[in-house]
Design an enzyme around this catalytic site. Sequence first.
Site, short mmCIF file in Angstrom:
data_model
loop_
_atom_site.label_atom_id
_atom_site.label_comp_id
_atom_site.label_asym_id
_atom_site.label_seq_id
_atom_site.Cartn_x
_atom_site.Cartn_y
_atom_site.Cartn_z
N ARG A 54 10.98 -1.81 11.16
CA ARG A 54 9.93 -1.32 12.06
C ARG A 54 9.74 -2.24 13.27
NH1 ARG A 54 4.94 0.08 8.06
NH2 ARG A 54 3.85 -1.08 9.68
N LYS A 67 0.84 -1.22 0.00
CA LYS A 67 0.00 0.00 0.00
C LYS A 67 0.87 1.26 0.00
CE LYS A 67 -2.13 -1.12 3.81
NZ LYS A 67 -1.43 -2.39 4.08
N ARG A 74 11.54 -5.89 4.82
CA ARG A 74 11.36 -4.45 4.61
C ARG A 74 12.35 -3.63 5.45
NH1 ARG A 74 5.60 -2.03 5.35
NH2 ARG A 74 5.68 -3.25 7.26
N ARG A 98 -9.98 1.50 8.64
CA ARG A 98 -9.45 0.17 8.92
C ARG A 98 -10.47 -0.71 9.61
NH1 ARG A 98 -3.70 0.63 8.71
NH2 ARG A 98 -2.72 -1.35 9.15
N ARG A 126 -1.13 -8.79 13.21
CA ARG A 126 -1.65 -7.75 12.30
C ARG A 126 -2.49 -8.38 11.20
NH1 ARG A 126 3.84 -5.12 10.87
NH2 ARG A 126 2.70 -4.11 9.19
P1 AP5 Z 1 4.84 -1.66 1.79
O1 AP5 Z 1 4.52 -0.80 0.64
O2 AP5 Z 1 5.63 -1.05 2.92
O3 AP5 Z 1 3.52 -2.41 2.32
P2 AP5 Z 1 2.24 -1.87 3.10
O4 AP5 Z 1 1.04 -2.53 2.52
O5 AP5 Z 1 2.25 -0.37 3.17
O6 AP5 Z 1 2.54 -2.53 4.51
P3 AP5 Z 1 2.40 -1.99 5.98
O7 AP5 Z 1 3.02 -3.06 6.85
O8 AP5 Z 1 2.95 -0.60 6.13
O9 AP5 Z 1 0.87 -1.98 6.16
P4 AP5 Z 1 0.11 -1.93 7.47
O10 AP5 Z 1 -1.27 -1.65 7.00
O11 AP5 Z 1 0.27 -3.11 8.34
O12 AP5 Z 1 0.86 -0.75 8.28
P5 AP5 Z 1 0.46 0.73 8.68
O13 AP5 Z 1 1.68 1.53 8.72
O14 AP5 Z 1 -0.71 1.22 7.89
O15 AP5 Z 1 5.65 -2.94 1.23
C1 AP5 Z 1 6.15 -3.94 2.10
C2 AP5 Z 1 7.52 -4.45 1.59
O16 AP5 Z 1 7.34 -5.11 0.35
C3 AP5 Z 1 8.56 -3.32 1.32
O17 AP5 Z 1 9.83 -3.77 1.68
C4 AP5 Z 1 8.46 -3.09 -0.20
O18 AP5 Z 1 9.69 -2.65 -0.73
C5 AP5 Z 1 8.11 -4.50 -0.70
N1 AP5 Z 1 7.26 -4.50 -1.90
C6 AP5 Z 1 6.21 -3.69 -2.16
N2 AP5 Z 1 5.65 -4.01 -3.35
C7 AP5 Z 1 6.36 -5.07 -3.83
C8 AP5 Z 1 6.29 -5.87 -5.01
N3 AP5 Z 1 5.34 -5.65 -5.95
N4 AP5 Z 1 7.17 -6.87 -5.17
C9 AP5 Z 1 8.13 -7.11 -4.22
N5 AP5 Z 1 8.27 -6.39 -3.09
C10 AP5 Z 1 7.38 -5.39 -2.90
O19 AP5 Z 1 -0.11 0.50 10.16
C11 AP5 Z 1 0.75 0.09 11.22
C12 AP5 Z 1 -0.04 0.07 12.52
O20 AP5 Z 1 -0.53 1.41 12.82
C13 AP5 Z 1 -1.29 -0.80 12.56
O21 AP5 Z 1 -0.98 -2.15 12.86
C14 AP5 Z 1 -2.11 -0.12 13.66
O22 AP5 Z 1 -1.62 -0.47 14.95
C15 AP5 Z 1 -1.81 1.35 13.45
N6 AP5 Z 1 -2.81 1.98 12.53
C16 AP5 Z 1 -2.58 2.52 11.30
N7 AP5 Z 1 -3.71 2.99 10.76
C17 AP5 Z 1 -4.71 2.75 11.67
C18 AP5 Z 1 -6.12 2.95 11.68
N8 AP5 Z 1 -6.76 3.52 10.64
N9 AP5 Z 1 -6.81 2.57 12.77
C19 AP5 Z 1 -6.19 2.03 13.85
N10 AP5 Z 1 -4.87 1.76 13.89
C20 AP5 Z 1 -4.12 2.12 12.82
#
Ligand code: AP5
Length: 217
Positions: free
Chosen positions: A161, A13, A127, A88, A172
Amino acid sequence: MRIVLVGPPGAGKGTQATRLAETLHIPHISTGDLFRANISQQTELGKLAKSYMDAGNLVPDEVTIAMAKDRMEQPDAEGGFLLDGFPRNVSQAEALDELLETEDMKLDAVLDLEAPEDEVVKRIAGRRVCRNDSAHVFHVTYTPPKKEGVCDVCGGELYQRDDDSEETVRKRLEVYHTQTEPIIDYYKSQGLVATIAATGPVDEVTRRALEALKRDQ
Ligand code: AP5
């Protein structure tokens, strides 16, 4: 355009949001990045969020919705935005609908990034993120930096992270299936969802996403 990106942790994402936001000239709003910025600035919100994030749980709706609303009301988001990680759960989706309605706005599309579980676990395990800018994301195998531990873009330190440990990632994923996936049906009932495969090269996924958005316009 007003777009929501949905998908399991590690689906890409953040990677896709950075590219799509640049192409579509709209800000990329990531609630995860906003929480991490609060954590590094050691704010009260950051301290609260960290305890939930490290355990792989969602941060409570009340503070999350207020933070997202505040960001969406900034002047740069007047013409549209790309939401990454928000909403979410269904109550956040309802709160977003209410907020948009009061402004006489609506969402244009919800992009659902699909990726198999073993692939997302591999992506998260490898990552590495830049301490200076969370948009600079690498992977030790798929997209390695030229010099280990150093960001190609700005020379910043790359780190893993805190919530990327295997145990937290499993939690997660469970939270994603139980709390976040239901928003896909919520938005399907509004005819907004475009599902795309998030596997294959990053450029190819971006191409699929842009094509799906064009179809939805
Ligand atoms: P990346 O692009 O970083 O993936 P992502 O989908 O953004 O993964 P996240 O782990 O950041 O998502 P998340 O939803 O768990 O975390 P968030 O920060 O929102 O890609 C991942 C890896 O793959 C990278 O190394 C990249 O280079 C590689 N890659 C990408 N595309 C590729 C491809 N096509 N081929 C090969 N490799 C590839 O949330 C974190 C925490 O914050 C949550 O757990 C929660 O506690 C809190 N939080 C955030 N938002 C909310 C909300 N709305 N409500 C409540 N809590 C929240």
